[in-house]
Design an enzyme around this catalytic site. Structure first.
Site, short mmCIF file in Angstrom:
data_model
loop_
_atom_site.label_atom_id
_atom_site.label_comp_id
_atom_site.label_asym_id
_atom_site.label_seq_id
_atom_site.Cartn_x
_atom_site.Cartn_y
_atom_site.Cartn_z
NE ARG A 121 -5.18 8.40 0.50
CZ ARG A 121 -5.56 7.23 0.70
NH1 ARG A 121 -5.71 6.56 -0.50
NH2 ARG A 121 -6.02 6.46 1.79
CD GLN A 126 2.70 10.26 2.85
OE1 GLN A 126 3.48 10.25 3.65
NE2 GLN A 126 2.73 9.26 2.02
CG ASP A 129 -4.55 10.11 3.62
OD1 ASP A 129 -5.89 9.92 4.03
OD2 ASP A 129 -3.92 9.21 3.11
CB SER A 132 -3.91 7.04 5.46
OG SER A 132 -4.04 6.92 4.00
CE1 TYR A 227 -8.16 5.76 -2.13
CE2 TYR A 227 -7.66 7.74 -3.70
CZ TYR A 227 -8.14 7.26 -2.24
OH TYR A 227 -8.36 8.01 -1.13
P1 NAD Z 1 -8.93 1.66 -0.56
O1 NAD Z 1 -9.36 1.78 0.81
O2 NAD Z 1 -9.52 2.42 -1.70
O3 NAD Z 1 -8.86 0.14 -1.21
C1 NAD Z 1 -8.63 -1.14 -0.18
C2 NAD Z 1 -7.72 -1.99 -1.32
O4 NAD Z 1 -8.84 -2.72 -2.01
C3 NAD Z 1 -7.08 -1.38 -2.16
O5 NAD Z 1 -5.64 -1.79 -2.00
C4 NAD Z 1 -7.38 -1.73 -3.61
O6 NAD Z 1 -6.44 -1.97 -4.49
C5 NAD Z 1 -7.98 -3.05 -3.33
N1 NAD Z 1 -9.17 -3.62 -3.96
C6 NAD Z 1 -10.02 -2.87 -4.97
N2 NAD Z 1 -10.96 -3.97 -5.44
C7 NAD Z 1 -10.38 -4.99 -5.08
C8 NAD Z 1 -10.74 -6.46 -5.47
N3 NAD Z 1 -11.90 -6.56 -6.59
N4 NAD Z 1 -10.19 -7.30 -4.92
C9 NAD Z 1 -9.27 -7.20 -4.03
N5 NAD Z 1 -8.65 -5.91 -3.66
C10 NAD Z 1 -9.44 -5.03 -4.28
O7 NAD Z 1 -7.28 1.81 -0.63
P2 NAD Z 1 -6.38 2.74 0.43
O8 NAD Z 1 -6.09 1.69 1.77
O9 NAD Z 1 -7.00 3.88 0.76
O10 NAD Z 1 -5.11 2.78 -0.36
C11 NAD Z 1 -5.04 2.69 -1.61
C12 NAD Z 1 -3.53 2.87 -2.19
O11 NAD Z 1 -3.11 4.33 -2.05
C13 NAD Z 1 -2.49 1.88 -1.26
O12 NAD Z 1 -1.53 1.89 -2.41
C14 NAD Z 1 -1.94 3.08 -0.38
O13 NAD Z 1 -0.60 2.68 0.26
C15 NAD Z 1 -1.87 4.43 -1.12
N6 NAD Z 1 -1.66 5.36 -0.23
C16 NAD Z 1 -0.97 6.66 -0.65
C17 NAD Z 1 -0.71 7.64 0.23
C18 NAD Z 1 0.01 8.55 -0.25
O14 NAD Z 1 0.13 9.94 0.43
N7 NAD Z 1 0.99 8.67 -0.97
C19 NAD Z 1 -1.62 7.66 1.42
C20 NAD Z 1 -2.57 6.58 1.80
C21 NAD Z 1 -2.41 5.40 0.84
#
Ligand code: NAD
Length: 375
Positions: A121, A126, A129, A132, A227
């Protein structure tokens, strides 16, 4: 250099690439081969791939034998690895923490395997990805499915026959899928609340016009990639306690909570389901990694005390054409990033930050430290 796109297996509706992306690969100088029927599930005929400059393979075996790069969405059937050329590159989702034998087989057959779920990430990656790109569409599809299943309207309606109240939606887990679920439910006029263990999410939830639910579960952490880290058992109990009332008042609960490389946390208990109103709906978006909801089953609608628990494991497949378009672009962007136009080959530099993160086998070895540590 030849790049081959086999048709996906079983229930998969998405296609790895659409003809527009096939054309981009041709323009890059690759010999593009697609298996006959690659796009049939998204109503894209073989002729459109041919028009884009791709060859249509009628024998998968022959195409696998001669391909330098093979790209898919899902992991390959194990028995097909022996058909691949030594030192060829295989790109797909692989579930490498659970598919240990498959990882070993890639190494044994000296295939360089790229795991799409391990693309780091970081800003530069991006565009590659796929977690996403697919999660975003899954979040949309989850809300659409819930709206089709529930027996009430999402928006408030003020009519001559009286006022219909808006549906109340509770989104648990606000990563990529959760944010799109919130945005979609808001567009449909629902009243939306959301919770995530990462406090940084509060701002994002509010910016979408939804309410962030505050539950004190003590200190939580996130990885350098954003994450969430796993909660303790005690924290999960505190979370469940804090959510009980909100779940019971919600018409729809959408759970998206994931912990990278671990089974999904079990958040909604049977007791919480029982407390919900008959007719309400839960979509467990984490069903294929163990489920956030007690009693949810992959690819089934489970009925508990009048509550429908939806456990669709391939939500991006509900919008398969768009999912194919963006997945294909992710793959193209990855190959284009490392393509040497003059040599017409890939610069496979394992010191590169992105490749270091997602290449799991190379030259007969498991080269990814994270995967190695879980073997
Ligand atoms: P994910 O699919 O791993 O998890 C989904 C969500 O579940 C996350 O927001 C996590 O905090 C939440 N979660 C975990 N345990 C939980 C609990 N017990 N109760 C409630 N929520 C809980 O996450 P994702 O969609 O892959 O994204 C993770 C982060 O990465 C986000 O902040 C996203 O914006 C970021 N991201 C960054 C990039 C980048 O390139 N910079 C790209 C994609 C995502």
């Amino acid at each position: 250099m030849q790049i081959f796109f086999p048709k996906e297996e079983g229930q998969e509706i998405r296609a790895t690439i659409l003809p527009e992306v096939a054309k981009k690969f041709v323009d890059l100088g690759l010999d593009v081969v697609v298996e006959e029927g690659l796009g049939s599930s998204v109503f894209v005929a073989d002729e459109l791939y041919s028009d884009a400059g791709a060859l249509i393979a009628t024998s998968r075996e022959n195409a696998l034998n001669s391909a330098d790069i093979v790209c898919r969405i899902n992991k390959p059937p194990k028995e097909e690895l022996s058909s691949l050329k030594k030192n060829s590159i295989h790109i797909s989702f692989l579930d490498p923490f659970n598919e240990k034998d498959l990882v070993k087989d890639f190494a044994k057959h000296e295939i360089s395997a790229i795991s799409m779920e391990l693309v780091p990430r970081i800003t530069r990656a991006q565009k590659m990805d796929a977690l996403s790109s697919q999660a975003n569409l899954a979040g949309y599809a989850a809300v659409v499915e819930a709206s089709r299943t529930i027996n009430k309207s999402f928006p408030m309606m003020m009519t001559a026959a009286g006022t219909i109240s808006p549906s109340r939606i509770f989104v648990i887990g606000v990563g990529v899928a959760g944010l799109q679920a919130i945005a979609t439910a808001k567009r449909l006029g629902a009243r939306v609340e959301a919770f995530d263990t990462r406090p940084v999410v509060e701002e994002q939830v509010k910016s979408l016009g939804a309410k962030f639910v505050k539950i004190d579960i003590g200190a939580t952490e996130e990885t350098d990639q954003g994450y969430a880290k796993e909660l303790t058992e005690e924290q999960i109990k505190m979370q469940q306690e804090g959510m009980k009332k909100i779940c019971s008042q919600s018409d729809v609960v959408i759970t998206t909570a994931q912990v990278f490389g671990r089974p999904a946390p079990r958040i909604v208990t049977s007791e919480m389901v029982q407390a919900m109103q008959p007719g309400s709906v839960i979509v467990d978006m984490a069903v294929s990694t163990g489920g956030n909801v007690e009693g949810s089953k992959a690819d089934e609608y489970v009925f508990q005390n009048g509550v429908t628990i939806i456990g669709m494991s391939n939500l991006p497949g509900e919008v398969a054409k768009d999912a194919s378009q963006v997945y294909g672009s992710n793959i193209y962007n990855m190959i284009e990033e490392y393509w040497d136009l003059e040599k017409k080959s890939l610069n496979f530099d394992l010191h590169d930050d992105v490749l270091k993160g997602c290449v799991i086998t190379h030259n007969g070895q498991i080269v990814n430290n994270l995967v190695k540590s879980r073997m």
